[in-house]
Design a protein around this motif. Structure first.
Motif, PDB file in Angstrom:
ATOM      1  N   GLN A  41       2.012  -6.324  -3.076  1.00 57.26           N
ATOM      2  CA  GLN A  41       0.865  -6.713  -2.255  1.00 57.26           C
ATOM      3  C   GLN A  41       0.554  -5.633  -1.219  1.00 57.26           C
ATOM      4  O   GLN A  41      -0.604  -5.276  -0.998  1.00 57.26           O
ATOM      5  CB  GLN A  41       1.128  -8.057  -1.562  1.00 57.26           C
ATOM      6  N   LEU A  42       1.580  -5.119  -0.576  1.00 61.64           N
ATOM      7  CA  LEU A  42       1.381  -4.061   0.415  1.00 61.64           C
ATOM      8  C   LEU A  42       0.874  -2.787  -0.260  1.00 61.64           C
ATOM      9  O   LEU A  42      -0.048  -2.133   0.229  1.00 61.64           O
ATOM     10  CB  LEU A  42       2.690  -3.787   1.161  1.00 61.64           C
ATOM     11  N   PHE A  43       1.476  -2.451  -1.393  1.00 63.29           N
ATOM     12  CA  PHE A  43       1.067  -1.261  -2.135  1.00 63.29           C
ATOM     13  C   PHE A  43      -0.400  -1.359  -2.549  1.00 63.29           C
ATOM     14  O   PHE A  43      -1.184  -0.427  -2.341  1.00 63.29           O
ATOM     15  CB  PHE A  43       1.961  -1.102  -3.370  1.00 63.29           C
ATOM     16  N   ASP A  44      -0.783  -2.508  -3.134  1.00 66.78           N
ATOM     17  CA  ASP A  44      -2.168  -2.686  -3.583  1.00 66.78           C
ATOM     18  C   ASP A  44      -3.144  -2.688  -2.413  1.00 66.78           C
ATOM     19  O   ASP A  44      -4.266  -2.179  -2.526  1.00 66.78           O
ATOM     20  CB  ASP A  44      -2.304  -3.982  -4.380  1.00 66.78           C
ATOM     21  N   ALA A  45      -2.712  -3.263  -1.281  1.00 73.50           N
ATOM     22  CA  ALA A  45      -3.577  -3.274  -0.097  1.00 73.50           C
ATOM     23  C   ALA A  45      -3.866  -1.850   0.374  1.00 73.50           C
ATOM     24  O   ALA A  45      -5.018  -1.488   0.637  1.00 73.50           O
ATOM     25  CB  ALA A  45      -2.918  -4.080   1.022  1.00 73.50           C
ATOM     26  N   LEU A  46      -2.833  -1.043   0.447  1.00 67.71           N
ATOM     27  CA  LEU A  46      -3.008   0.348   0.871  1.00 67.71           C
ATOM     28  C   LEU A  46      -3.834   1.145  -0.136  1.00 67.71           C
ATOM     29  O   LEU A  46      -4.670   1.971   0.230  1.00 67.71           O
ATOM     30  CB  LEU A  46      -1.644   1.014   1.073  1.00 67.71           C
TER      31      LEU A  46
END
Length: 514
Positions: A41-46
């Motif tokens: 989720q963090l990776f995709d958000a960034l």
């Protein structure tokens, strides 16, 4: 509100290719359901953000709380690097050898000394074959440590052999370091001051170069000793404006890779840098046919997607190819045609903004400004020259700052901006006063432009002719040729004398040169 601060994790994620992102997603799922979900989720958000904004990150990654964000970003950073290490291991001999060194340590810690020694011997052999002397020396030091603690009677004479081997590799590493240090210092000197400006500069630079140049027996030297020897000479001769000698050593640099073709893959960045330096020497010599041949060689190397193994390689290929394509347009006087590629270049400058250093950006801005000036679009030339003039660190390429200001003066004159020209004259006068060393060409052009408003229209042609004669006389001095590498002021004067566009003058000169 978007923050201007570049977040390291965001920056790293933005450099990943599609296949690297796919590999990371598979890698993250191995972390376990809960942890993997948060990472992704963090990776995709960034990945989906154009600019780092903490509030939007939390919106796009609902499984994360604000208090968790700092720790999760630190973990994500570490895991992205681990994923990249795995992904690129097969393409990087140094990563593979480092892994084997780690395995040797694991075996040693378990008391399996012979297995560890066998692993280290393998690492050492592979490292020496790849001319990775530091890795070989590290393996050798580990070997010595094991042997000193666990000598077996079957290894008689092993201690002497290891000691001699260590001394030999250490001597080689020392020579390589001395040569690479010299090359780096010469490059740093060029970035700071540009070319030698007078006899005093020449004597000082030559004395420094000769004092720090170690003796090298090229017939017995390894790949990297030869490479850094040639590299140091390229930079020395380039600084002192001996472009024929710079060409000769840049060609030796490129030929070295032709003699060791596997090194083109293992040390691709050094190979393409050699081609770029060869092109720089050819451009300064106006050796058009050879320039086109070498540029094609660089473009052919770039065309193979397998050689674009990292964003760094991509960036340098863009930098070197586009710089030299612009130089080809300059050489042929095709300024207007060159402008067609400016939008694509600007897109790439934005794409690589995190990797490109200020010096390289300024060079591009000057070249783009020169294209616009040569094509007759003075206002666009002024726009790009202002990007250089407004750059805060004036210690970086003082010469480039100076020529940007002089070209800016000329562009204001050509654009008929008389009021702005008066301000620009005061600005250039102030800048020249602070320069460490002014050259005759700079001073004469400034004097001319300063008096231009007082010259009657019917006297202009004679004034341009007089300045052209004076500058041609100045250019006869080898150390005074440096300014003409940045600004072909004589072609501009010829265009004013004959009342034709400057690129027509350049095209005519190119045809006469062929």
């Amino acid at each position: 509100m978007a923050t201007e601060t570049t977040d390291p994790v965001f920056q790293l994620v933005k450099t990943l290719t599609k296949s690297e992102k796919r590999h990371f997603r598979l890698f993250a799922k191995r972390q376990g359901a809960t942890e993997g979900l948060k990472f992704l989720q963090l990776f995709d958000a960034l990945d989906n953000l154009g600019m780092y904004e903490e509030e939007k990150v939390l919106e796009l990654a609902p499984a994360l709380k604000k208090a968790q964000l700092a720790n999760m970003k630190a973990n994500l950073y570490k895991n992205v690097l681990s994923s990249l290490r795995l992904y690129h291991a097969s393409q990087n001999m140094d990563i593979q050898l480092r892994e084997q060194l780690d395995y040797a340590r694991v075996l040693y810690n378990r008391g399996l000394y012979q297995q560890s020694l066998k692993m280290l011997e393998k690492v050492k052999t592979q490292a020496q074959q790849a001319e990775m002397h530091h890795t070989a020396l590290e393996a050798l030091d580990f070997e010595k440590m094991i042997e000193s603690q666990y000598i077996t009677r079957s290894l008689a004479g092993r201690a002497d052999a290891l000691s001699e081997e260590a001394m030999s590799i250490t001597a080689q590493v020392t020579r390589i370091h001395r040569l690479s240090n010299l090359g780096l210092r010469m490059y740093g000197l060029y970035i700071k001051v540009g070319h030698a400006r007078n006899d005093e500069d020449y004597e000082r630079i030559t004395a420094y170069f000769q004092e720090h140049l170690p003796e090298v027996e090229l017939r017995d030297a390894g790949f990297f000793e030869k490479l850094y020897f040639y590299q140091s000479h390229v930079w020395y001769y380039y600084i002192v404006q001996d472009f024929r000698s710079a060409y000769r050593y840049a060609q030796k640099w490129v030929d070295l890779f032709e003699q060791h073709p596997t090194m083109k893959e293992k040390q691709a960045l050094l190979y393409i840098k050699g081609l770029h330096n060869l092109l720089a020497a050819l451009f300064n010599m106006l050796y058009h046919s050879k320039f086109k041949e070498v540029l094609q060689q660089l473009e052919d190397f770039s065309a193979d997607e397998k050689r674009r193994s990292s964003p760094n390689t991509e960036m340098l290929l863009f930098l070197y190819i586009e710089t030299n394509r612009i130089n080809l347009y300059f050489m042929e006087g095709r300024f207007t045609e060159g402008l067609e590629f400016v939008p694509a270049i600007l897109d790439k400058l934005e794409y690589f903004k995190a990797q490109l250093d200020p010096h390289r950006k300024l060079i591009f801005y000057f070249k783009i400004a020169s294209l616009y000036f040569g094509s007759g679009d003075n206002y666009k030339a002024i726009e790009y020259l202002n990007k250089i003039i407004r750059f805060k660190d004036l210690s970086l390429r003082e010469d480039l700052q100076c020529f940007a200001r002089i070209l800016n003066l000329i562009a204001h004159y050509e654009a008929g901006e008389d009021e702005a020209l008066e301000y620009q004259i005061k600005s250039v006068y102030h800048f020249l006063g602070k320069m460490n060393n002014q050259q005759q060409m700079q001073v004469e052009i400034f004097r001319f432009l300063r008096k231009l408003g007082d010259i009657a229209p019917h006297e202009l042609k004679d004034a341009f002719i007089a300045l052209k004669d004076k500058l041609e006389s100045i250019a006869a001095n080898p150390f005074e040729r440096r300014p003409f590498l940045y600004l072909d002021i004589i072609s501009w004067l010829e265009s004013k004398i004959e009342n034709i566009p400057v690129q027509e003058v350049m095209k005519r000169k190119f045809k006469a040169m062929k």
